[in-house]
Design an enzyme around this catalytic site. Structure first.
Site, PDB file in Angstrom:
ATOM      1  N   HIS A  17       0.839  -1.207   0.000  1.00 15.97           N
ATOM      2  CA  HIS A  17       0.000   0.000   0.000  1.00 15.97           C
ATOM      3  C   HIS A  17       0.876   1.260   0.000  1.00 15.97           C
ATOM      4  CE1 HIS A  17      -3.038  -2.700   2.278  1.00 15.97           C
ATOM      5  NE2 HIS A  17      -3.466  -2.595   1.048  1.00 15.97           N
ATOM      6  N   LYS A  41     -19.426  -4.982   8.613  1.00 16.68           N
ATOM      7  CA  LYS A  41     -18.324  -5.805   8.120  1.00 16.68           C
ATOM      8  C   LYS A  41     -17.270  -5.932   9.206  1.00 16.68           C
ATOM      9  CE  LYS A  41     -15.501  -5.879   4.161  1.00 16.68           C
ATOM     10  NZ  LYS A  41     -14.984  -5.142   2.994  1.00 16.68           N
ATOM     11  N   ARG A  90      -2.211  -6.458  -8.259  1.00  9.24           N
ATOM     12  CA  ARG A  90      -1.136  -7.431  -8.045  1.00  9.24           C
ATOM     13  C   ARG A  90      -1.221  -8.615  -8.981  1.00  9.24           C
ATOM     14  NH1 ARG A  90      -2.850  -8.042  -1.949  1.00  9.24           N
ATOM     15  NH2 ARG A  90      -4.744  -7.566  -3.098  1.00  9.24           N
ATOM     16  N   SER A 127      -2.874  -7.716   3.126  1.00  2.53           N
ATOM     17  CA  SER A 127      -3.245  -7.508   4.531  1.00  2.53           C
ATOM     18  C   SER A 127      -3.599  -8.838   5.176  1.00  2.53           C
ATOM     19  CB  SER A 127      -4.434  -6.555   4.638  1.00  2.53           C
ATOM     20  OG  SER A 127      -4.089  -5.281   4.150  1.00  2.53           O
TER      21      SER A 127
END
Ligand code: ADP
Length: 147
Positions: A17, A41, A90, A127
């Site tokens: 990031h 969430k 990615r 992450s």
């Protein structure tokens, strides 16, 4: 003033990031990191901690701002007066996902998405990998920016 919103969960913020933000700063006058949070969430790190970490990382960078938002990314972009959404790619999986998001966001708001390919040495970093290591008390220092 060219402004880009870099939206994400950043749960937590990684060197992948970080690299996208730094490279984004060569294209835009300001990069706003938008940390998405949604009451429905579940996240690993609470929003306050995610905010705190990212703010600390960019404390000396005048052209970076950090905001938290819930709701639609395009609404956050409009609120922050960002003409662009910045995202990283990615893999083919990211590409497919980013393509449909970019399409939806453009249709909804006219806001363009700018995609940067991850550097190959960061392409494996996510992450979720960092969260897994944190859960088992493993070293994550090579995966997250040092402050
Ligand atoms: P989201 O939950 O919205 O996918 P993330 O926090 O996982 O948010 O990622 C935010 C953005 O950063 C996405 O565009 C993602 O593709 C990109 N990204 C994540 N990891 C990397 C990495 N290692 N290199 C480059 N871009 C990345």
């Amino acid at each position: 003033m060219k402004r880009a919103l870099f939206p994400g969960s950043f749960d937590p913020f990684t060197i992948g990031h970080y690299d996208i933000v730094k490279r984004g700063l060569t294209l835009f006058d300001e990069v706003i990191i938008g940390i998405g949070h949604n009451a429905d969430k579940h996240s690993y790190l609470p929003i306050d901690e995610r905010m705190e970490r990212v703010k600390r990382i960019f404390a000396d960078e005048k052209k970076v701002r950090v905001v938290a938002y819930d709701g639609l990314t395009v609404d956050c972009a409009k609120k922050e007066q960002a003409q662009f959404i910045l995202r990283g790619v990615r893999s083919v999986q990211d590409y497919e996902y980013e393509r449909s998001m970019a399409d939806a966001n453009l249709q909804m708001s006219g806001i363009e998405t700018v995609l940067l390919y991850s550097k190959s040495e960061y392409a494996y970093i996510s992450s979720s990998l960092v969260r897994d290591l944190m859960r088992y008390n493993k070293d994550i220092s090579h995966l997250v920016p040092t402050v």
